[in-house]
Motif scaffolding. Structure first.
Motif, PDB file in Angstrom:
ATOM      1  N   MET A 121      -9.650   3.684 -15.854  1.00 30.39           N
ATOM      2  CA  MET A 121      -9.804   2.322 -15.323  1.00 30.39           C
ATOM      3  C   MET A 121      -8.491   1.784 -14.764  1.00 30.39           C
ATOM      4  O   MET A 121      -8.485   1.097 -13.739  1.00 30.39           O
ATOM      5  CB  MET A 121     -10.350   1.383 -16.406  1.00 30.39           C
ATOM      6  N   VAL A 122      -7.371   2.082 -15.421  1.00 28.07           N
ATOM      7  CA  VAL A 122      -6.072   1.668 -14.896  1.00 28.07           C
ATOM      8  C   VAL A 122      -5.837   2.315 -13.536  1.00 28.07           C
ATOM      9  O   VAL A 122      -5.385   1.654 -12.588  1.00 28.07           O
ATOM     10  CB  VAL A 122      -4.934   2.002 -15.885  1.00 28.07           C
ATOM     11  N   LEU A 123      -6.153   3.598 -13.413  1.00 28.26           N
ATOM     12  CA  LEU A 123      -6.005   4.273 -12.122  1.00 28.26           C
ATOM     13  C   LEU A 123      -6.876   3.625 -11.056  1.00 28.26           C
ATOM     14  O   LEU A 123      -6.424   3.390  -9.930  1.00 28.26           O
ATOM     15  CB  LEU A 123      -6.349   5.765 -12.249  1.00 28.26           C
ATOM     16  N   ILE A 124      -8.122   3.304 -11.404  1.00 26.58           N
ATOM     17  CA  ILE A 124      -9.014   2.641 -10.445  1.00 26.58           C
ATOM     18  C   ILE A 124      -8.433   1.292 -10.019  1.00 26.58           C
ATOM     19  O   ILE A 124      -8.435   0.938  -8.834  1.00 26.58           O
ATOM     20  CB  ILE A 124     -10.422   2.457 -11.049  1.00 26.58           C
ATOM     21  N   MET A 125      -7.911   0.539 -10.978  1.00 30.77           N
ATOM     22  CA  MET A 125      -7.319  -0.760 -10.637  1.00 30.77           C
ATOM     23  C   MET A 125      -6.072  -0.591  -9.776  1.00 30.77           C
ATOM     24  O   MET A 125      -5.827  -1.383  -8.857  1.00 30.77           O
ATOM     25  CB  MET A 125      -7.014  -1.563 -11.898  1.00 30.77           C
ATOM     26  N   ALA A 126      -5.281   0.439 -10.052  1.00 32.71           N
ATOM     27  CA  ALA A 126      -4.091   0.708  -9.233  1.00 32.71           C
ATOM     28  C   ALA A 126      -4.503   1.025  -7.792  1.00 32.71           C
ATOM     29  O   ALA A 126      -3.913   0.511  -6.828  1.00 32.71           O
ATOM     30  CB  ALA A 126      -3.283   1.857  -9.835  1.00 32.71           C
ATOM     31  N   ILE A 127      -5.513   1.855  -7.649  1.00 33.47           N
ATOM     32  CA  ILE A 127      -6.003   2.225  -6.310  1.00 33.47           C
ATOM     33  C   ILE A 127      -6.620   1.013  -5.616  1.00 33.47           C
ATOM     34  O   ILE A 127      -6.361   0.765  -4.427  1.00 33.47           O
ATOM     35  CB  ILE A 127      -7.004   3.392  -6.414  1.00 33.47           C
ATOM     36  N   ASN A 128      -7.408   0.239  -6.344  1.00 32.31           N
ATOM     37  CA  ASN A 128      -8.003  -0.967  -5.749  1.00 32.31           C
ATOM     38  C   ASN A 128      -6.937  -1.955  -5.302  1.00 32.31           C
ATOM     39  O   ASN A 128      -7.063  -2.595  -4.248  1.00 32.31           O
ATOM     40  CB  ASN A 128      -8.936  -1.651  -6.751  1.00 32.31           C
ATOM     41  N   THR A 129      -5.894  -2.092  -6.103  1.00 34.82           N
ATOM     42  CA  THR A 129      -4.843  -3.055  -5.777  1.00 34.82           C
ATOM     43  C   THR A 129      -4.135  -2.686  -4.493  1.00 34.82           C
ATOM     44  O   THR A 129      -3.962  -3.527  -3.598  1.00 34.82           O
ATOM     45  CB  THR A 129      -3.855  -3.190  -6.957  1.00 34.82           C
ATOM     46  N   ILE A 130      -3.730  -1.425  -4.339  1.00 36.53           N
ATOM     47  CA  ILE A 130      -3.032  -1.061  -3.101  1.00 36.53           C
ATOM     48  C   ILE A 130      -3.988  -1.122  -1.913  1.00 36.53           C
ATOM     49  O   ILE A 130      -3.584  -1.515  -0.817  1.00 36.53           O
ATOM     50  CB  ILE A 130      -2.312   0.304  -3.197  1.00 36.53           C
ATOM     51  N   ASN A 131      -5.241  -0.781  -2.116  1.00 32.85           N
ATOM     52  CA  ASN A 131      -6.191  -0.927  -1.006  1.00 32.85           C
ATOM     53  C   ASN A 131      -6.314  -2.385  -0.576  1.00 32.85           C
ATOM     54  O   ASN A 131      -6.395  -2.677   0.613  1.00 32.85           O
ATOM     55  CB  ASN A 131      -7.553  -0.326  -1.388  1.00 32.85           C
ATOM     56  N   SER A 132      -6.284  -3.301  -1.533  1.00 35.95           N
ATOM     57  CA  SER A 132      -6.316  -4.729  -1.191  1.00 35.95           C
ATOM     58  C   SER A 132      -5.048  -5.144  -0.456  1.00 35.95           C
ATOM     59  O   SER A 132      -5.112  -5.861   0.547  1.00 35.95           O
ATOM     60  CB  SER A 132      -6.498  -5.575  -2.454  1.00 35.95           C
ATOM     61  N   TRP A 133      -3.888  -4.713  -0.964  1.00 31.92           N
ATOM     62  CA  TRP A 133      -2.629  -5.025  -0.271  1.00 31.92           C
ATOM     63  C   TRP A 133      -2.655  -4.475   1.155  1.00 31.92           C
ATOM     64  O   TRP A 133      -2.214  -5.136   2.102  1.00 31.92           O
ATOM     65  CB  TRP A 133      -1.430  -4.457  -1.010  1.00 31.92           C
ATOM     66  N   ASN A 134      -3.160  -3.244   1.317  1.00 31.09           N
ATOM     67  CA  ASN A 134      -3.246  -2.659   2.655  1.00 31.09           C
ATOM     68  C   ASN A 134      -4.089  -3.527   3.580  1.00 31.09           C
ATOM     69  O   ASN A 134      -3.715  -3.777   4.728  1.00 31.09           O
ATOM     70  CB  ASN A 134      -3.879  -1.266   2.607  1.00 31.09           C
ATOM     71  N   ARG A 135      -5.187  -4.011   3.075  1.00 32.35           N
ATOM     72  CA  ARG A 135      -6.069  -4.824   3.912  1.00 32.35           C
ATOM     73  C   ARG A 135      -5.446  -6.170   4.262  1.00 32.35           C
ATOM     74  O   ARG A 135      -5.613  -6.671   5.366  1.00 32.35           O
ATOM     75  CB  ARG A 135      -7.429  -4.978   3.227  1.00 32.35           C
ATOM     76  N   ILE A 136      -4.707  -6.714   3.340  1.00 37.51           N
ATOM     77  CA  ILE A 136      -3.961  -7.948   3.629  1.00 37.51           C
ATOM     78  C   ILE A 136      -2.899  -7.665   4.697  1.00 37.51           C
ATOM     79  O   ILE A 136      -2.772  -8.399   5.679  1.00 37.51           O
ATOM     80  CB  ILE A 136      -3.316  -8.526   2.352  1.00 37.51           C
ATOM     81  N   GLY A 137      -2.145  -6.597   4.500  1.00 38.56           N
ATOM     82  CA  GLY A 137      -1.083  -6.249   5.444  1.00 38.56           C
ATOM     83  C   GLY A 137      -1.611  -5.971   6.838  1.00 38.56           C
ATOM     84  O   GLY A 137      -1.045  -6.435   7.841  1.00 38.56           O
ATOM     85  N   ILE A 138      -2.689  -5.228   6.924  1.00 31.49           N
ATOM     86  CA  ILE A 138      -3.259  -4.886   8.228  1.00 31.49           C
ATOM     87  C   ILE A 138      -3.877  -6.110   8.896  1.00 31.49           C
ATOM     88  O   ILE A 138      -3.672  -6.357  10.084  1.00 31.49           O
ATOM     89  CB  ILE A 138      -4.276  -3.741   8.088  1.00 31.49           C
ATOM     90  N   ALA A 139      -4.625  -6.900   8.135  1.00 29.52           N
ATOM     91  CA  ALA A 139      -5.289  -8.075   8.705  1.00 29.52           C
ATOM     92  C   ALA A 139      -4.297  -9.120   9.213  1.00 29.52           C
ATOM     93  O   ALA A 139      -4.571  -9.820  10.197  1.00 29.52           O
ATOM     94  CB  ALA A 139      -6.232  -8.704   7.678  1.00 29.52           C
ATOM     95  N   THR A 140      -3.158  -9.244   8.542  1.00 27.44           N
ATOM     96  CA  THR A 140      -2.146 -10.232   8.963  1.00 27.44           C
ATOM     97  C   THR A 140      -1.071  -9.599   9.845  1.00 27.44           C
ATOM     98  O   THR A 140      -0.139 -10.279  10.259  1.00 27.44           O
ATOM     99  CB  THR A 140      -1.478 -10.884   7.744  1.00 27.44           C
TER     100      THR A 140
END
Length: 147
Positions: A121-140
């Motif tokens: 679950m920690v690994l899943i949250m780590a992967i989800n977190t960077i995917n979210s950061w990526n989407r923020i970075g790309i969208a902005t």
């Protein structure tokens, strides 16, 4: 090309929520270098230039070799990553590309040879977190600074 807007100034509450996820992951016991490999590989998949630049630099500061950094996108083709790292990289790719095939059983089983359910679950949250950061970075259109 320029950044569209400062996401933190636009909505600090959202950024603070993301930072809480980062704090959780950092306090979870997940190896810091492995977390950076997750961040870099997901960022490569998602095409986030800012994050690729940032996490490559962070890994260099942690002592990662140039060769492993250059070859991360083809990690399956080289013998330079541990069995545990390969399991996590496979999971990172599966979760980052979740719509393509979900998380196949063989990937899940490979990860579970090295981690328990909480760590998974920690690994899943780590992967989800960077995917979210990526989407923020790309969208902005967050861009790396030229060095």
């Amino acid at each position: 090309m320029s950044t569209r807007f400062d996401y933190y100034k636009a909505c600090p509450e959202a950024t603070e929520a993301m930072l809480k996820l980062e704090e959780f992951i950092k306090s979870s016991g997940l190896d810091a270098k492995l977390y950076e490999l997750i961040k870099l590989r997901a960022s490569q998949i998602n095409g986030c230039s800012y994050c690729i630049d940032s996490h490559t630099g962070d890994l260099k500061k942690m002592g990662e070799t140039d060769q492993r950094l250059y070859l991360l996108s083809v990690w399956r083709e080289v013998p330079f990553y541990s069995e545990q790292e390969c399991a996590v990289l496979a999971l990172t790719e599966a979760v980052s590309r979740i719509s393509e095939a979900g998380v196949p059983d063989d990937v899940y089983e490979q990860v579970m040879r090295h981690y328990d359910e909480r760590q998974f679950m920690v690994l899943i949250m780590a992967i989800n977190t960077i995917n979210s950061w990526n989407r923020i970075g790309i969208a902005t259109r967050l861009l790396p600074k030229q060095k």
